[in-house]
Design an enzyme around this catalytic site. Structure first.
Site, short mmCIF file in Angstrom:
data_model
loop_
_atom_site.label_atom_id
_atom_site.label_comp_id
_atom_site.label_asym_id
_atom_site.label_seq_id
_atom_site.Cartn_x
_atom_site.Cartn_y
_atom_site.Cartn_z
N ARG A 171 0.87 -1.18 0.00
CA ARG A 171 0.00 0.00 0.00
C ARG A 171 0.91 1.23 0.00
NH1 ARG A 171 -3.19 -2.71 4.89
NH2 ARG A 171 -4.53 -4.11 3.69
N ARG A 264 -10.79 3.12 5.79
CA ARG A 264 -9.33 3.00 5.65
C ARG A 264 -8.90 3.34 4.23
NH1 ARG A 264 -6.37 -2.54 7.33
NH2 ARG A 264 -7.12 -3.21 5.29
N ARG A 275 -12.91 -9.44 1.52
CA ARG A 275 -12.48 -9.44 2.93
C ARG A 275 -13.67 -9.57 3.87
NH1 ARG A 275 -6.84 -6.79 3.98
NH2 ARG A 275 -5.81 -7.39 2.07
N1 LIG Z 1 -12.04 0.83 17.75
C1 LIG Z 1 -12.00 1.43 16.57
N2 LIG Z 1 -12.96 2.30 16.25
C2 LIG Z 1 -12.96 2.94 15.06
N3 LIG Z 1 -12.03 2.76 14.11
C3 LIG Z 1 -11.04 1.87 14.37
C4 LIG Z 1 -10.97 1.18 15.60
N4 LIG Z 1 -9.88 0.38 15.57
C5 LIG Z 1 -9.29 0.57 14.39
N5 LIG Z 1 -9.98 1.47 13.65
C6 LIG Z 1 -9.70 1.91 12.29
O1 LIG Z 1 -10.11 0.85 11.43
C7 LIG Z 1 -9.26 0.76 10.30
C8 LIG Z 1 -8.71 -0.66 10.20
O2 LIG Z 1 -7.80 -0.88 11.25
P1 LIG Z 1 -6.49 -1.71 11.03
O3 LIG Z 1 -5.82 -1.33 9.76
O4 LIG Z 1 -5.71 -1.61 12.29
O5 LIG Z 1 -7.13 -3.17 10.87
P2 LIG Z 1 -6.44 -4.57 10.71
O6 LIG Z 1 -7.20 -5.52 11.55
O7 LIG Z 1 -4.98 -4.46 10.98
O8 LIG Z 1 -6.68 -4.90 9.18
P3 LIG Z 1 -5.87 -5.87 8.16
O9 LIG Z 1 -6.01 -7.24 8.68
O10 LIG Z 1 -6.57 -5.66 6.87
O11 LIG Z 1 -4.46 -5.41 8.13
C9 LIG Z 1 -8.19 1.80 10.47
O12 LIG Z 1 -8.51 2.92 9.67
C10 LIG Z 1 -8.24 2.14 11.96
O13 LIG Z 1 -7.85 3.48 12.19
N1 LIG Z 2 -1.27 -16.54 8.00
C1 LIG Z 2 -0.75 -15.31 7.93
N2 LIG Z 2 -1.57 -14.26 7.83
C2 LIG Z 2 -1.03 -13.04 7.79
C3 LIG Z 2 0.36 -12.83 7.82
N3 LIG Z 2 0.61 -11.51 7.75
C4 LIG Z 2 -0.57 -10.91 7.69
N4 LIG Z 2 -1.56 -11.81 7.72
C5 LIG Z 2 -3.00 -11.59 7.68
O1 LIG Z 2 -3.42 -11.26 6.39
C6 LIG Z 2 -4.60 -10.47 6.47
C7 LIG Z 2 -4.53 -9.35 5.51
O2 LIG Z 2 -3.51 -8.48 5.83
P1 LIG Z 2 -3.31 -7.13 4.99
O3 LIG Z 2 -2.06 -6.51 5.52
O4 LIG Z 2 -3.22 -7.50 3.55
O5 LIG Z 2 -4.53 -6.27 5.27
C8 LIG Z 2 -4.74 -10.05 7.92
O6 LIG Z 2 -5.76 -10.83 8.52
C9 LIG Z 2 -3.43 -10.40 8.52
O7 LIG Z 2 -3.55 -10.77 9.89
C10 LIG Z 2 1.20 -13.99 7.93
O8 LIG Z 2 2.44 -13.92 7.99
N5 LIG Z 2 0.60 -15.19 7.97
#
Ligand SMILES: Nc1ncnc2c1ncn2[C@@H]1O[C@H](COP(=O)(O)OP(=O)(O)OP(=O)(O)O)[C@@H](O)[C@H]1O
Ligand SMILES: Nc1nc2c(ncn2[C@@H]2O[C@H](COP(=O)(O)O)[C@@H](O)[C@H]2O)c(=O)[nH]1
Length: 396
Positions: A171, A264, A275
């Protein structure tokens, strides 16, 4: 680890079972003789391994898994527990002098079955223990990354992120080697085949995986490792030898999850829908599969973060008792090795008078943990005063 058999040899001292040839040592385990190292003129850059099978009278070149130690000026070898050989390498750096060649551990037995060949596996020895890694899973957009970033920001010296590999495109704000190792599918598939990954899974149409090195590098730096992986990955880690805490993050509602993903703004409409479809199954499995030790709801972010900190024993102020990982072991080139019970004694042959009273080092191997395909941890190191009776100083 239980009592090790009294079997010890050293390539400079002709001890039990020693058949030195150039820089080789050997150890007998059952019907097999493991020959480690190479002759003086061997040009390979790694310590090699070959096996003589006494039952067939044939030499076998095994599949060698794990990171191999570099060729050295010689080594000593001590058989531990009939399943691994501890190798003490001469003339190496303090971080690189203790290795374990696993010859019949659970991991080696499993790999032998999978690969259908003779297998040995290297693992580097590391002093002390690492704190249990933390595995965080949950559907895309639930806030895993946000919570992990908060933790890393508040406790920078305590936590380290396991940087995964992925075949998905970066990204806009993502940096290679920081957020992910962005990889070609063919390269990643080869590394998976070569046993370099702790787990991997196809997630939302891309390949993701945690390399063994990613987790071990964090532990080596003395930090607690955090893994952000999907439920399939968490299941694989649960089944592996990595002893971790598993936390599943749930969204308050599917509608809120959708709003977060859309807000996001990092995925196309098609990717968002994919997703969201996957999220339903992930939440179902996260809640019911028994993989996870804890489930947290991320409705109010601050509240969820406080709950996460509480689970990790971090409620209140930042802990002050965080210990950095201990240093390696500084061994002189010339030393001799012997074994008493669970202690490996290294007699350092120093000529410097001021060091002469502290010329014995004891390695306690009674509580080894982990091993191939990661590091072997739990090695305790003591300086022994040769003019006094016993263990007197744990080396810092
Ligand atoms: N409790 C909350 N309330 C509102 N917005 C939130 C909250 N927690 C996270 N966010 C927002 O939701 C969006 C998604 O969060 P984040 O990128 O941390 O998710 P993620 O679980 O890591 O997703 P991915 O698995 O796709 O990487 C972000 O824009 C973040 O700022
Ligand atoms: N099994 C694994 N899942 C992973 C790993 N690193 C990230 N993730 C999961 O992929 C999705 C999507 O992530 P994104 O960065 O493309 O939004 C998310 O649920 C991550 O937890 C890994 O090493 N192994």
């Amino acid at each position: 680890m239980g009592e090790a058999p009294a079997f010890c040899f050293d390539n400079l001292q002709n001890g039990f079972g020693l058949k030195p040839k150039g820089l080789e040592t050997s150890a007998d385990v059952g019907d097999k003789t493991f020959v480690i190292g190479g002759a003086d003129n061997d040009s390979t850059s790694y310590i090699g391994v070959k096996i003589y099978d006494k039952s067939t009278g044939k030499w076998v070149i095994p599949t060698v898994l794990g990171t191999k130690p570099k060729a050295s000026k010689g080594h000593s070898a001590i058989l531990l527990n009939e399943d691994r050989i501890m190798i003490i390498i001469r003339g190496s750096t303090p971080d690189d002098c203790i290795w374990f060649l696993e010859v019949d551990t659970k991991y080696v037995k499993e790999q032998r079955k999978i690969l259908g060949t003779e297998v040995v596996a290297w693992s580097r020895g590391v002093r002390g223990d690492a704190e249990k890694p933390v595995v965080i899973s949950g559907p895309s957009g639930v806030g895993k990354g946000t919570l992990i970033n908060m933790l890393m920001k508040e406790f920078p010296s305590m936590f380290g992120f396991s940087v995964s590999h992925t075949t998905r495109a970066p990204r806009g704000n993502e940096k290679n080697g920081v957020h992910y190792h962005f990889a070609d599918r063919s390269v990643m598939e080869k590394d998976i085949k070569d046993g370099k990954f702790l787990e991997f899974a196809s997630v939302h149409g891309n390949l993701y995986g945690t390399s063994i090195e990613a987790v071990e590098a964090v532990a080596d730096s003395g930090k607690r490792c955090i893994l952000d992986i999907d439920v399939q990955g968490a299941r694989s880690v649960r089944a592996s030898s990595l002893d971790a805490i598993f936390i599943f993050i749930c969204p308050p509602t599917m509608r809120e999850l959708e709003e977060r993903l859309r807000a996001r703004g990092t995925e196309t409409e098609e990717q968002i829908l994919k997703r969201l479809r996957n999220a339903e199954a992930e939440i179902e499995q996260g809640k019911s599969s028994g993989i996870f030790d804890h489930i947290l709801y991320n409705d109010n972010l601050e509240e969820c973060y406080e709950n996460l900190k509480e689970l990790l024993g971090l409620n209140g102020s930042a802990p002050t008792n965080h210990k950095p990982s201990p240093k390696g072991i500084d061994l002189p080139l010339n030393h001799s090795v012997s074994k008493i019970d669970n202690k490996i004694l290294i007699n350092c042959e120093t000529l410097e008078l001021e060091k002469a009273s502290k010329n014995l080092i004891a390695l306690d191997v009674s509580s080894l943990k982990g091993g191939a395909p990661g590091r072997t941890r739990g090695l305790n190191v003591y300086a022994l005063d040769s003019f006094s009776d016993g263990l007197n100083e744990k080396l810092s």
